[in-house]
Write an enzyme that holds these catalytic residues in place. Structure first.
Site, PDB file in Angstrom:
ATOM      1  CG  ASN A 154      21.013   8.497  24.036  1.00  0.00           C
ATOM      2  OD1 ASN A 154      20.219   8.656  25.001  1.00  0.00           O
ATOM      3  ND2 ASN A 154      21.695   7.294  23.766  1.00  0.00           N
ATOM      4  CD  GLU A 251      17.798  -0.695  29.887  1.00  0.00           C
ATOM      5  OE1 GLU A 251      18.961  -1.089  29.415  1.00  0.00           O
ATOM      6  OE2 GLU A 251      16.981  -1.779  30.028  1.00  0.00           O
ATOM      7  CB  CYS A 285      23.404   3.138  25.553  1.00  0.00           C
ATOM      8  SG  CYS A 285      21.828   2.433  24.711  1.00  0.00           S
ATOM      9  N   GLY A 455      23.912  -2.789  33.111  1.00  0.00           N
ATOM     10  CA  GLY A 455      22.638  -2.595  33.708  1.00  0.00           C
ATOM     11  C   GLY A 455      22.080  -3.833  34.356  1.00  0.00           C
ATOM     12  CD  GLU A 459      14.067   1.132  29.956  1.00  0.00           C
ATOM     13  OE1 GLU A 459      14.997   1.517  28.950  1.00  0.00           O
ATOM     14  OE2 GLU A 459      13.640   1.730  30.525  1.00  0.00           O
TER      15      GLU A 459
HETATM   16  P1  NDP Z   1      24.466  10.482  32.764  1.00  0.00           P
HETATM   17  O1  NDP Z   1      24.603   9.137  33.191  1.00  0.00           O
HETATM   18  O2  NDP Z   1      25.376  11.765  32.756  1.00  0.00           O
HETATM   19  O3  NDP Z   1      23.054  11.228  33.204  1.00  0.00           O
HETATM   20  C1  NDP Z   1      21.851  10.386  33.059  1.00  0.00           C
HETATM   21  C2  NDP Z   1      20.646  11.269  33.652  1.00  0.00           C
HETATM   22  O4  NDP Z   1      20.922  10.957  35.218  1.00  0.00           O
HETATM   23  C3  NDP Z   1      20.560  12.456  33.527  1.00  0.00           C
HETATM   24  O5  NDP Z   1      19.091  12.896  33.522  1.00  0.00           O
HETATM   25  C4  NDP Z   1      21.392  13.296  34.608  1.00  0.00           C
HETATM   26  O6  NDP Z   1      20.990  14.570  35.085  1.00  0.00           O
HETATM   27  C5  NDP Z   1      20.934  12.305  35.980  1.00  0.00           C
HETATM   28  N1  NDP Z   1      21.908  12.189  36.933  1.00  0.00           N
HETATM   29  C6  NDP Z   1      23.190  12.540  36.956  1.00  0.00           C
HETATM   30  N2  NDP Z   1      23.638  12.423  37.923  1.00  0.00           N
HETATM   31  C7  NDP Z   1      22.577  11.995  39.121  1.00  0.00           C
HETATM   32  C8  NDP Z   1      22.400  11.391  40.349  1.00  0.00           C
HETATM   33  N3  NDP Z   1      23.600  11.470  41.078  1.00  0.00           N
HETATM   34  N4  NDP Z   1      21.380  11.049  40.820  1.00  0.00           N
HETATM   35  C9  NDP Z   1      20.173  11.171  39.924  1.00  0.00           C
HETATM   36  N5  NDP Z   1      20.397  11.277  38.649  1.00  0.00           N
HETATM   37  C10 NDP Z   1      21.380  11.793  37.993  1.00  0.00           C
HETATM   38  O7  NDP Z   1      24.370  10.165  31.112  1.00  0.00           O
HETATM   39  P2  NDP Z   1      24.168  11.247  29.903  1.00  0.00           P
HETATM   40  O8  NDP Z   1      22.837  11.968  29.862  1.00  0.00           O
HETATM   41  O9  NDP Z   1      25.373  11.735  29.826  1.00  0.00           O
HETATM   42  O10 NDP Z   1      23.867  10.027  28.771  1.00  0.00           O
HETATM   43  C11 NDP Z   1      24.944   9.253  28.170  1.00  0.00           C
HETATM   44  C12 NDP Z   1      25.080   7.911  28.875  1.00  0.00           C
HETATM   45  O11 NDP Z   1      23.943   7.021  28.927  1.00  0.00           O
HETATM   46  C13 NDP Z   1      25.945   7.047  28.019  1.00  0.00           C
HETATM   47  O12 NDP Z   1      26.903   6.295  29.083  1.00  0.00           O
HETATM   48  C14 NDP Z   1      25.110   6.061  27.566  1.00  0.00           C
HETATM   49  O13 NDP Z   1      25.753   4.734  27.023  1.00  0.00           O
HETATM   50  C15 NDP Z   1      24.047   5.923  28.551  1.00  0.00           C
HETATM   51  N6  NDP Z   1      22.852   5.423  27.851  1.00  0.00           N
HETATM   52  C16 NDP Z   1      22.234   4.115  28.067  1.00  0.00           C
HETATM   53  C17 NDP Z   1      21.204   3.527  27.573  1.00  0.00           C
HETATM   54  C18 NDP Z   1      20.879   2.458  27.497  1.00  0.00           C
HETATM   55  O14 NDP Z   1      19.533   1.806  27.196  1.00  0.00           O
HETATM   56  N7  NDP Z   1      21.509   1.142  28.273  1.00  0.00           N
HETATM   57  C19 NDP Z   1      20.626   4.244  26.363  1.00  0.00           C
HETATM   58  C20 NDP Z   1      21.054   5.747  26.286  1.00  0.00           C
HETATM   59  C21 NDP Z   1      22.042   6.036  27.043  1.00  0.00           C
HETATM   60  P3  NDP Z   1      21.538  15.707  34.098  1.00  0.00           P
HETATM   61  O15 NDP Z   1      22.248  15.154  32.863  1.00  0.00           O
HETATM   62  O16 NDP Z   1      20.412  16.754  33.685  1.00  0.00           O
HETATM   63  O17 NDP Z   1      22.803  16.201  34.989  1.00  0.00           O
END
Ligand code: NDP
Length: 485
Positions: A154, A251, A285, A455, A459
């Protein structure tokens, strides 16, 4: 315009674009049209190894520079980002589909803020002197070593910078894996850091899906893992890091409450609810997706909200007049459509929106449900799309209990003119990042992060330094050693 979208190479390793076509190819899609704008390759084990080795090789010399020297590099990178803000914002819009109106002010600029802030702090990172009579202890603030950053889709530029800036300021090196949905901007940040004077290998970018993230999180050569992502991914990455007793920052997601009391400034409360639900098409998020509105003002709130939503300019994200763009991907749009169907199916009242917009790309209407109850799926699960749930309440104690009745604890907001009540209520809400009479502002000076399952760690702000450094304490004896025998 699309030419710049195809990077020179998929990865950035040891100071230079780096390709390995043996990695599985994946396409980057412009969410506003569904067109393929770039094709990259997932990192192979050889790319991951090269990135980790170059980070390890760069780290010690970087840590040996003075904090002021490290900070100068980060601040130069911030300046370069600001000069290129428009081009970076256009690329971010191609990557995410977010309107240029937003990316021009909220993405690269926020990344630059982090580099500037932590660049400024770098020279002041010190230990302390602890007197013990004649003897004393001094502490040294040391880096952790090689940090891995894993990003969500995002805010790809912001996430890369929010992780890199404190990590590098403290003397660490980083290997960053963007979400495979939005892989482009982090590569440019890596180039800019080199241009600003960072040594080759200090900040590397490797692409790929979860398996690449998992390989990084489990590698014995990694000292810390910082993830921005969903709670399910957080559990996996936390567990993987725990096996190697690595430091973590998590996060994660949220289902945050935004509470509007009956004395609130109605327009401000509606504005806060719009910011907390529809900015970035709801893909934030910290969004306040459970909007608790006092029963006495509920209908007035809904009427004003509906009027204001009619002013949303939905369309081409590259047109700076556009204020509402597409979802990031077809997959995310389908997930959100499923939640909308469950809202209708479970008896929530659809006030506005609810449909996919008939145009190319992944556009969903801004959607508001009223009469939502605590047990409905749309009130319990993180949707990560433009769907607001409005719930009624009458009593302060009641709304606090209901607001806290969730496994999440990322954020919370309160709208009221009664500031005593505002502080009292915020004090009882289980959330890491809170707002009074506004919503979703996240300046770099303020800690950002969640409690409960949202979390671990923080950050931004000075608090982030604690998560990218560790203290060595040194006891210094000034007299003879007093041993028992
Ligand atoms: P995901 O949890 O699907 O993915 C996050 C990242 O982790 C991606 O780069 C993903 O790779 C990677 N990933 C997936 N599986 C694994 C694993 N087993 N080991 C290591 N890395 C892995 O989140 P989204 O990208 O769909 O983002 C949305 C989510 O992020 C929402 O839940 C949102 O709330 C949260 N978020 C939290 C924020 C915060 O600051 N608290 C800010 C922004 C978002 P890939 O996607 O390439 O497969």
């Amino acid at each position: 315009m699309t030419l710049r979208c195809q990077p020179t190479a998929s990865h950035f390793v040891n100071g230079t674009p780096f390709e390995d076509e043996a990695g599985a190819p994946f396409d980057v899609i412009y969410p506003a049209t569904g067109e393929v704008i770039a094709r990259l390759h997932s990192a192979t084990p050889a790319v991951i190894r090269a990135a980790l080795e170059s980070a390890r090789a760069a780290q010690a010399a970087w840590a040996a520079r003075t904090g002021t020297e490290r900070g100068r590099v980060l601040r130069r990178a911030a300046d370069i980002i600001r000069v290129r803000n428009r081009e970076l914002s256009i690329l971010e819009t191609f990557d995410t589909g977010k309107p240029l109106q937003e990316t021009l002010v909220a993405d690269a600029t926020s990344g630059a803020d982090a580099l500037e802030y932590f660049g400024g702090l770098a020279g002041s990172l010190t230990g302390e002197h602890i007197p013990l009579g004649a003897d004393f202890v001094y502490t040294v603030r040391e880096p952790l070593g090689v940090c891995v950053g894993i990003g969500a889709w995002n805010y790809p530029t912001q996430i890369a910078c929010w992780k890199a800036a404190p990590a590098l300021a403290c003397g660490n090196a980083m290997v960053f894996k963007p979400s495979e949905t939005t892989p482009l901007c982090a590569l440019w940040i890596a180039e800019i850091l080199i241009e600003a004077g960072a040594p080759a290998g200090l900040f590397n970018v490797v692409q790929g899906l979860g398996d690449v993230g998992a390989a990084l999180a489990t590698d014995p050569g990694v000292d810390k893992v910082s993830l921005t992502g969903s709670v399910p991914t957080g559990r996996k990455v936390y567990a993987a890091a725990a096996a190697g007793l690595k430091h973590v920052t998590m996060e994660l997601g949220g289902k945050s409450p935004l509470i509007v009391f009956d004395d609130a400034d109605l327009d401000d409360a509606v504005g806060g609810a719009i910011l907390g639900n529809f900015y970035s098409s709801g893909q934030v998020c910290s969004n306040g997706t459970r909007v608790f509105v006092h029963r006495r003002i509920k209908e007035a709130f809904l009427n004003r909200l509906t009027e204001r939503l009619a002013d949303a300019v939905i369309g081409d994200p590259m047109d700076e007049a556009t204020s509402f763009g597409p979802m990031v991907s077809a997959r995310q749009m389908e997930i959100v459509k499923g939640f909308i169907a469950s809202g209708t199916g479970e008896g929530a009242r659809l006030i506005t929106g609810g449909r996919q917009i008939d145009r190319p790309g992944y556009f969903l209407e801004p959607t508001v449900f009223a009469d939502v109850t605590d047990d409905m799926t749309i009130a319990r699960e993180e949707i990560f799309g433009p769907v607001m749930s409005v719930l009624d309440f009458e009593e302060e104690d009641e709304v606090i209990a209901r607001a806290n009745d969730t496994v999440y604890g990322l954020s919370a907001g309160v709208f009221t003119r009664d500031l005593t009540r505002a502080h009292r209520v915020i004090g009882r809400l289980q959330a890491g990042s809170c707002w009074i009479n506004t919503y979703n502002l996240a300046p770099v000076e303020a800690p950002f992060g969640g409690v409960k399952q949202s979390g671990v760690g923080r950050e931004n702000s000075r608090a982030a330094i604690e998560h990218y450094s560790q203290l060595k304490s040194v006891y210094v004896a000034m007299g003879k050693v007093d041993a028992p025998f």
